[in-house]
Write an enzyme that holds these catalytic residues in place. Structure first.
Site, mmCIF file in Angstrom:
data_model
loop_
_atom_site.group_PDB
_atom_site.id
_atom_site.type_symbol
_atom_site.label_atom_id
_atom_site.label_comp_id
_atom_site.label_asym_id
_atom_site.label_seq_id
_atom_site.Cartn_x
_atom_site.Cartn_y
_atom_site.Cartn_z
ATOM 1 N N SER A 261 20.555 31.847 38.098
ATOM 2 C CA SER A 261 20.053 32.645 39.210
ATOM 3 C C SER A 261 19.877 34.104 38.781
ATOM 4 O O SER A 261 19.110 34.365 37.859
ATOM 5 C CB SER A 261 20.992 32.485 40.412
ATOM 6 N N ASP B 290 16.539 23.193 45.749
ATOM 7 C CA ASP B 290 17.185 24.511 45.760
ATOM 8 C C ASP B 290 16.680 25.295 46.968
ATOM 9 O O ASP B 290 15.476 25.531 47.106
ATOM 10 C CB ASP B 290 16.833 25.220 44.451
ATOM 11 N N HIS C 245 21.200 24.668 44.371
ATOM 12 C CA HIS C 245 21.454 25.906 43.615
ATOM 13 C C HIS C 245 22.908 25.999 43.133
ATOM 14 O O HIS C 245 23.311 27.016 42.582
ATOM 15 C CB HIS C 245 21.139 27.104 44.532
#
Lengths: 282, 282
Positions: free
Chosen positions: A150, A226, A259
């Site tokens: 991320s 995600d 995620h």
């Protein structure tokens, strides 16, 4: 082991998972980092793989949940996992939101007040931390890779692109690869770098890849479930920019994955294989 | 999926890590449990492996830190991880200490007030939870194993010994195998079962193994740097009791390992191989 304070050590897969604390002159505060020494490190220098974590994380998330030690031991890699920002610097507003300030350093050098005196995670990761690692652990000089998740996936890609020759491998899980155009990136860049958007380009993977001086292949895994995919991550925009300049990228969409660290752990072995192929050959 | 409330689901190693919540009639409260469904579960019934966690844990510790999903997917096992006690029952003193009450159910049926109406983790694990699992997931009937850590390693061994034929495999990490003689066990047994120490024997692995009706081999891993080894765990006393009755046990001392999930994760693959050999054969 000068200037490092041992926070914890745990035997893991035949090696040791350490957490150390040290004073960072770049960040002007105390910082924790995790470092895993594989069994091979007892007898010989080992290549180093840097992991950069995402928003809200400390060094703990990765070392607890990613399942990295199994593969670090298999391939004989030292794995370094820093914290994601300075902490406890008494900067006004540093703890007001989870996507700015504490836990959200964005791996850049802030130029704007009140952040500029502490929020220099770019220099910390590129310069100070590698010096601390090479001074205290038996690493193979110059043989290192970088990856992250991320915000940290963004950091790994941006840092690799900005420093040709420094890393032999790079990869990312669900990276924020279009930061100038998404809310997380815009909030960080505006606060840390100011309103002049041309100053943001120095940290923009889309911009950086177009002028890349080397062709270090990038592996990206992205879950198609995600929740941040469309609004914050946008890997297809980055892949398109790579395609336009024939930059080698492998963007893999993973069906059903989100995620979380469950996603990261599921493909950790693939990423270690990617890095080990570059770091341990010969 | 009657009476189960989905708390979370995450794609993991090609399968799904779920957390569900349900009302337990045995415990008279709401309970969470984790259940991992491997990729194979989409097409066929799978064997089930129960994990019992240690003091202070919820269902989260194991599913986040143990690295179990990789091996559950490899061998095609459903893995069920319950919480370690009732919670929020408003029992006086339930939250006063970390080794009694909340997070410390000790996998027994309490007979003493104020615990007896809720603290019946033995019946929950042996009867109610397997019924919930078989009613809601496609399991191979009667093909199940059990393992756990510390208090949960004790629970796994005691439950397997008390229920011959119910499990095809059993193992433990750093189990509390001499509970009648160590502080953790004595505190729990005295509060939950009362002062009459003959009542404790029903849950004492040392006593149970001496009258065992089957010879289900027990695999135990124990770190030799475990801070609780001498005072609370005492696996050598249990191994001696096993030797006296020719009960098959493999007690492995692992050099340098402590009591943490770093230890558990390091040998998770070995334990899955042990269980899969019994649960997935021909």
């Amino acid at each position: 082991m000068t200037n490092l304070t041992l926070v914890s050590r745990n035997r893991s897969f035949g090696g040791w998972q350490f957490v150390y604390r040290h004073y960072s002159a770049v960040l002007n505060c105390e910082m924790n980092f995790g470092v895993y020494l594989p069994p091979q490190a007892e007898k010989q220098p080992c290549p180093t793989l840097y992991w950069l974590s995402g928003l809200t994380c400390t060094e703990q998330n990765f070392i607890n949940k990613a399942g990295s030690q199994q593969f670090a031991a298999e391939y004989g890699l030292i794995v370094v996992a820093p914290d994601t920002s300075p902490r406890g610097c008494n900067i006004p507003g540093e703890d007001d939101s989870w996507d700015l300030g504490t836990g959200a350093g964005f791996y850049l050098n802030a130029t704007q007040m009140p952040w500029a005196k502490h929020y220099r995670m770019y220099d910390y990761v590129v310069s100070e931390l590698p010096e601390v690692i090479s001074a205290n652990f038996s690493v193979v000089p110059g043989v290192q890779g970088i990856f992250g998740h991320s915000m940290g996936g963004y950091g790994a890609i941006a840092i690799a692109l900005k420093n040709p020759g420094m890393f032999k491998s790079v990869s990312a899980f669900a990276p924020i690869v279009n930061p100038c155009q998404v809310p997380w990136g815009q909030k960080a860049f505006q606060n840390y770098l100011g309103d002049n958007q041309s100053d943001w380009l120095a940290y923009d993977p889309i911009h950086l890849v177009k002028s890349a001086q080397e062709r270090l292949p990038i592996l990206i895994d992205q879950g198609d479930a995600d929740q941040f995919l469309g609004e914050q991550l946008q890997p297809d925009v980055f892949a398109q920019a790579c395609a336009e300049v024939n930059y080698p990228i492998s963007l893999r969409k993973q069906a059903g994955y989100d995620h979380s660290y469950y996603f990261i752990a599921s493909f950790m072995g693939d990423h270690f294989a990617h890095h080990a192929a570059a770091l341990t050959k010969g």
